[in-house]
Design a protein around this motif. Sequence first.
Motif, PDB file in Angstrom:
ATOM      1  N   VAL A  11     -10.650 100.542 107.412  1.00 38.41           N
ATOM      2  CA  VAL A  11      -9.530 101.470 107.083  1.00 38.41           C
ATOM      3  C   VAL A  11      -9.359 101.625 105.485  1.00 38.41           C
ATOM      4  CG1 VAL A  11      -6.909 101.418 106.998  1.00 38.41           C
ATOM      5  CG2 VAL A  11      -8.313 100.522 108.876  1.00 38.41           C
ATOM      6  N   GLN A  12      -9.637 100.617 104.550  1.00 42.06           N
ATOM      7  CA  GLN A  12      -9.637 100.763 103.319  1.00 42.06           C
ATOM      8  C   GLN A  12     -10.664 101.919 102.760  1.00 42.06           C
ATOM      9  OE1 GLN A  12     -10.065  96.852 101.563  1.00 42.06           O
ATOM     10  NE2 GLN A  12      -7.867  96.547 101.785  1.00 42.06           N
ATOM     11  N   VAL A  17     -11.877 107.420 101.082  1.00 40.96           N
ATOM     12  CA  VAL A  17     -12.678 108.723 101.378  1.00 40.96           C
ATOM     13  C   VAL A  17     -11.544 109.875 101.451  1.00 40.96           C
ATOM     14  CG1 VAL A  17     -14.388 110.015 102.729  1.00 40.96           C
ATOM     15  CG2 VAL A  17     -14.703 107.433 102.049  1.00 40.96           C
ATOM     16  N   ALA A  18     -10.668 109.694 102.174  1.00 41.99           N
ATOM     17  CA  ALA A  18      -9.878 110.644 102.653  1.00 41.99           C
ATOM     18  C   ALA A  18      -9.099 111.051 101.473  1.00 41.99           C
ATOM     19  CB  ALA A  18      -8.777 110.110 103.677  1.00 41.99           C
ATOM     20  N   THR A  19      -8.741 110.204 100.389  1.00 47.22           N
ATOM     21  CA  THR A  19      -8.104 110.452  99.387  1.00 47.22           C
ATOM     22  C   THR A  19      -8.634 110.799  98.072  1.00 47.22           C
ATOM     23  OG1 THR A  19      -7.455 108.273  98.893  1.00 47.22           O
ATOM     24  CG2 THR A  19      -5.886 109.495 100.231  1.00 47.22           C
ATOM     25  N   ALA A  24     -10.986 102.858  94.570  1.00 49.74           N
ATOM     26  CA  ALA A  24     -10.688 102.168  95.674  1.00 49.74           C
ATOM     27  C   ALA A  24     -11.745 102.224  96.621  1.00 49.74           C
ATOM     28  CB  ALA A  24      -9.532 102.864  96.369  1.00 49.74           C
ATOM     29  N   LEU A  25     -12.729 103.247  96.638  1.00 49.23           N
ATOM     30  CA  LEU A  25     -13.894 103.111  97.179  1.00 49.23           C
ATOM     31  C   LEU A  25     -14.958 102.383  97.028  1.00 49.23           C
ATOM     32  CD1 LEU A  25     -15.407 104.568  99.767  1.00 49.23           C
ATOM     33  CD2 LEU A  25     -16.109 106.395  97.982  1.00 49.23           C
ATOM     34  N   ARG A  26     -15.195 102.196  95.665  1.00 48.20           N
ATOM     35  CA  ARG A  26     -15.930 101.111  95.006  1.00 48.20           C
ATOM     36  C   ARG A  26     -15.525  99.794  95.269  1.00 48.20           C
ATOM     37  NH1 ARG A  26     -19.148 101.688  90.334  1.00 48.20           N
ATOM     38  NH2 ARG A  26     -18.180 103.500  89.935  1.00 48.20           N
ATOM     39  N   SER A  27     -14.535  99.496  95.364  1.00 47.52           N
ATOM     40  CA  SER A  27     -13.981  98.209  95.469  1.00 47.52           C
ATOM     41  C   SER A  27     -14.031  97.818  96.765  1.00 47.52           C
ATOM     42  CB  SER A  27     -12.386  98.059  95.232  1.00 47.52           C
ATOM     43  OG  SER A  27     -11.900  96.795  95.365  1.00 47.52           O
ATOM     44  N   SER A  28     -13.489  98.695  97.804  1.00 45.52           N
ATOM     45  CA  SER A  28     -13.648  98.487  99.184  1.00 45.52           C
ATOM     46  C   SER A  28     -15.074  98.415  99.970  1.00 45.52           C
ATOM     47  CB  SER A  28     -13.018  99.558 100.253  1.00 45.52           C
ATOM     48  OG  SER A  28     -13.291 100.804 100.006  1.00 45.52           O
ATOM     49  N   VAL A  29     -15.986  99.207  99.215  1.00 48.71           N
ATOM     50  CA  VAL A  29     -17.558  99.309  99.732  1.00 48.71           C
ATOM     51  C   VAL A  29     -18.247  97.783  99.173  1.00 48.71           C
ATOM     52  CG1 VAL A  29     -19.651 100.372  99.244  1.00 48.71           C
ATOM     53  CG2 VAL A  29     -17.783 101.620 100.118  1.00 48.71           C
TER      54      VAL A  29
END
Length: 94
Positions: A11-12, A17-19, A24-29
């Motif tokens: 979900v993160q 990606v959607a926003t 946040a993408l770097r952290s969640s990946v």
Amino acid sequence: MELDTRTTLIVQISAAVATNALAALRSSVTDAKAQGISSEEIRQIVKIAQDVQEQPQSHARHLLDQLLREPVRNPQKPTPDHVHGPNCNCGHHA
């Protein structure tokens, strides 16, 4: 309701990606890879999120317009000497 770590990370990633939230993408990946989610699966998650992001927003806009529109008929308050009848259309029948 609790979500497991894997679902939370998916979900993160999707939300980032959607926003277009690159931090946040770097952290969640990074977290997803640390939890054992494969690079291929992460690519699939990102692709799905991008596909959804590119879809037209017409259905959401249509629903939002319906929810926020002004009432079609604005009922008038009856005057003190008003007599209610079957065809008076005042909208205030008791």
